[in-house]
Design a protein around this motif. Sequence first.
Motif, short mmCIF file in Angstrom:
data_model
loop_
_atom_site.label_atom_id
_atom_site.label_comp_id
_atom_site.label_asym_id
_atom_site.label_seq_id
_atom_site.Cartn_x
_atom_site.Cartn_y
_atom_site.Cartn_z
N ALA A 97 21.44 -21.47 -26.63
CA ALA A 97 20.66 -22.59 -25.90
C ALA A 97 21.04 -22.44 -24.25
O ALA A 97 22.18 -22.47 -23.96
CB ALA A 97 20.86 -23.71 -26.69
N GLY A 98 19.89 -22.49 -23.67
CA GLY A 98 19.92 -22.66 -22.18
C GLY A 98 20.32 -21.14 -21.58
O GLY A 98 20.45 -21.14 -20.38
N GLU A 99 20.41 -20.16 -22.44
CA GLU A 99 20.60 -19.00 -21.85
C GLU A 99 19.31 -18.09 -21.76
O GLU A 99 18.43 -17.96 -22.48
CB GLU A 99 21.87 -18.24 -22.65
N ASP A 103 21.11 -12.83 -19.68
CA ASP A 103 22.51 -13.12 -19.72
C ASP A 103 23.11 -12.87 -21.15
O ASP A 103 24.23 -12.74 -21.04
CB ASP A 103 22.51 -14.60 -19.24
N SER A 104 22.20 -13.18 -22.25
CA SER A 104 22.59 -13.20 -23.54
C SER A 104 22.80 -11.59 -23.66
O SER A 104 24.23 -11.29 -24.28
CB SER A 104 21.64 -13.54 -24.44
N LEU A 105 22.36 -10.80 -23.15
CA LEU A 105 22.74 -9.17 -23.11
C LEU A 105 24.13 -8.88 -22.67
O LEU A 105 25.07 -8.27 -23.09
CB LEU A 105 21.54 -8.15 -22.85
N LYS A 106 24.00 -9.33 -21.46
CA LYS A 106 25.34 -9.12 -20.77
C LYS A 106 26.63 -9.69 -21.41
O LYS A 106 27.74 -8.87 -21.28
CB LYS A 106 25.21 -9.83 -19.22
N ARG A 107 26.43 -10.97 -21.94
CA ARG A 107 27.49 -11.57 -22.59
C ARG A 107 28.11 -10.85 -23.84
O ARG A 107 29.30 -10.13 -24.11
CB ARG A 107 27.13 -12.92 -23.18
N LYS A 108 27.05 -9.97 -24.46
CA LYS A 108 27.31 -9.38 -25.75
C LYS A 108 27.78 -8.02 -25.41
O LYS A 108 28.71 -7.45 -25.89
CB LYS A 108 25.86 -9.14 -26.52
N GLU A 109 27.12 -7.48 -24.32
CA GLU A 109 27.67 -5.86 -24.08
C GLU A 109 29.18 -5.96 -23.50
O GLU A 109 29.84 -5.07 -23.51
CB GLU A 109 26.70 -5.36 -22.95
N ALA A 110 29.44 -7.26 -22.63
CA ALA A 110 30.87 -7.28 -22.28
C ALA A 110 31.70 -7.57 -23.41
O ALA A 110 33.03 -6.86 -23.42
CB ALA A 110 30.89 -8.51 -21.39
N ILE A 126 14.59 -13.38 -29.52
CA ILE A 126 13.82 -14.39 -28.93
C ILE A 126 13.65 -15.50 -29.64
O ILE A 126 13.07 -15.44 -30.63
CB ILE A 126 12.77 -13.78 -28.13
N THR A 127 14.11 -16.80 -29.01
CA THR A 127 14.20 -18.06 -30.12
C THR A 127 13.16 -18.88 -29.55
O THR A 127 12.83 -19.98 -29.92
CB THR A 127 15.48 -18.65 -30.11
N LYS A 128 12.63 -18.63 -28.18
CA LYS A 128 11.61 -19.68 -27.73
C LYS A 128 11.00 -18.75 -26.27
O LYS A 128 11.59 -18.19 -25.73
CB LYS A 128 12.30 -20.81 -27.02
N MET A 129 9.53 -18.94 -26.33
CA MET A 129 8.88 -18.46 -24.94
C MET A 129 9.26 -19.36 -23.94
O MET A 129 8.68 -20.80 -24.23
CB MET A 129 7.45 -18.20 -25.61
N ALA A 130 9.56 -19.11 -22.96
CA ALA A 130 9.75 -19.88 -21.56
C ALA A 130 8.93 -19.12 -20.65
O ALA A 130 8.73 -18.13 -20.48
CB ALA A 130 11.25 -19.75 -21.42
N GLU A 131 9.04 -19.70 -19.09
CA GLU A 131 8.36 -19.26 -18.30
C GLU A 131 8.76 -18.10 -17.72
O GLU A 131 7.69 -17.17 -17.48
CB GLU A 131 8.50 -20.36 -17.16
N ASN A 132 9.95 -17.62 -18.12
CA ASN A 132 10.69 -16.48 -17.45
C ASN A 132 10.46 -15.28 -18.65
O ASN A 132 11.24 -14.11 -18.28
CB ASN A 132 11.69 -16.36 -16.55
N THR A 133 10.23 -15.74 -19.76
CA THR A 133 10.55 -14.71 -20.77
C THR A 133 10.04 -13.42 -20.84
O THR A 133 10.60 -12.25 -21.05
CB THR A 133 9.97 -15.41 -22.02
N VAL A 134 8.78 -13.14 -20.46
CA VAL A 134 8.16 -11.93 -20.40
C VAL A 134 8.57 -10.99 -19.19
O VAL A 134 8.97 -9.99 -19.48
CB VAL A 134 6.54 -12.11 -20.04
N ALA A 135 9.05 -11.56 -18.20
CA ALA A 135 9.67 -11.07 -17.00
C ALA A 135 10.98 -10.57 -17.36
O ALA A 135 11.38 -9.43 -17.09
CB ALA A 135 9.80 -11.94 -15.71
N GLU A 136 11.71 -11.25 -17.98
CA GLU A 136 13.13 -10.95 -18.74
C GLU A 136 12.93 -9.59 -19.63
O GLU A 136 13.65 -8.93 -19.56
CB GLU A 136 13.83 -11.93 -19.25
N MET A 137 12.04 -9.79 -20.46
CA MET A 137 11.54 -8.76 -21.52
C MET A 137 11.54 -7.37 -20.87
O MET A 137 11.93 -6.31 -21.12
CB MET A 137 10.28 -9.17 -22.40
#
Length: 455
Positions: A97-99, A103-110, A126-137
Amino acid sequence: MALLIKNGKIITAEQSYQADLLIEAEKIVQIGKDIKAPEAEIIDAAGKYILPGAIDAHVHMQMPFGGTVSADDYAAGTKAAACGGVTSIIDFVTQAAGETLVDSLKRKEAACIPQAHIDYGFHVCITKMAENTVAEMKELVAYGVPTFKVFTAYKSSGLMIEDGDLVEVMQAAKEIGARISVHAENGSIIDNRVAKFLAAGKTSAWYHYLSRPEFVEEEATLRVINLAKSLDVPVYIVHLASQEGVKAVNRARNEGYEIYAETCPQYLHFTKDVYKQDNGKDFVCSPPIKGQASQDELWRGIERGDISVLATDHCPFTAEEKEWGKDDFSKIPNGCMGVENIYPYMLDKANQGQLTFNKVVELCASNPAKLFGCSDQKGAIAPGYDADIVIYDPEQEFTVTADKMHSNLNYTIWEGLELSGYPVTTISRGEIVYNNGEFLAEPGRGKFIARSLEA
């Protein structure tokens, strides 16, 4: 040092033949008869089979779920994998939530980098489509993570995605060269049935199955396939377990749509009756193990090619954690072990003549590499490929017991399984990491697999 494997029978998805295999600098460099390499370490594989290492494209290492974290961290999970002939895993990253997705990938990779014994990649949930989701994908695709997962269940856990967002995710994936995998169960029906069973005092593991029986998975599978067909988007159904779900995949593929499905060994071996056993809680996973008719259809789906991949959904929890649900099935952490068992189990079926060894390689190595974007380096035995190799002894008898396994667990759902044939040596990028019962690798030697669906 170079490594020369002599006198073995090479088995790929396409063919089987007798040849020697020379490995240098992590790669396969030569295949042929009577290869000479005076400085190489020699492995005599007479009477044995030489296979590509398996790719388990569906694992959950160190995953927070149900108030705890899955029992295997990357050290234990990748050790278990290597001891069973798996040379690469693709793990799931769950967005908190809120991530952001990145950032979620970086956390797991670390968490993975210092521990992994074998190579690894990631899918991002992906748990929710947000404004920046496609750009992050797009950013993740460029980084080497072109595969994403969504859930149509687990609303109370914050994982379930609504249909409108599911359509947006599918459309975005098509535009940016990504692929969507879907956990297909009807979450609303599940939540309703769980509440009714608990209110009626029906609390055993058997009611885990009854809260999400065949039709609950089948409805969601049909819905996801119909959306994908309407959008003309490729889709991959994870851990398919139901009879009508397999038939729906078959129909869509016969109509020419790019629909893929995986199943898991627990669905091929056990039936829903395990939930009536005293240790039924140990088998609780989602989707649950289904009835005999579903199991039979899964095997037919493998034969027809409707099931493209075998994976494990490896997400084990300790026996003590499973006990949390002894009086309330909804509190049992969902997940089973399997990463050490998948290749031996499927190869045993080939040894018994139920399917060919080539088909096992296709399901467990070459198809995962093709569908998830690493077929230029993994999943095959050919010059230039990573030297991810398993040497399999078809005469080696093996009985699975918890004390022989390498996970952070003191039990296994596979206890007592008798196997004819077993992997005796695992080689990861030219390094022997497991040999005749001895684990040899150091943590942190595993490398990130940057994948591309354009490969």
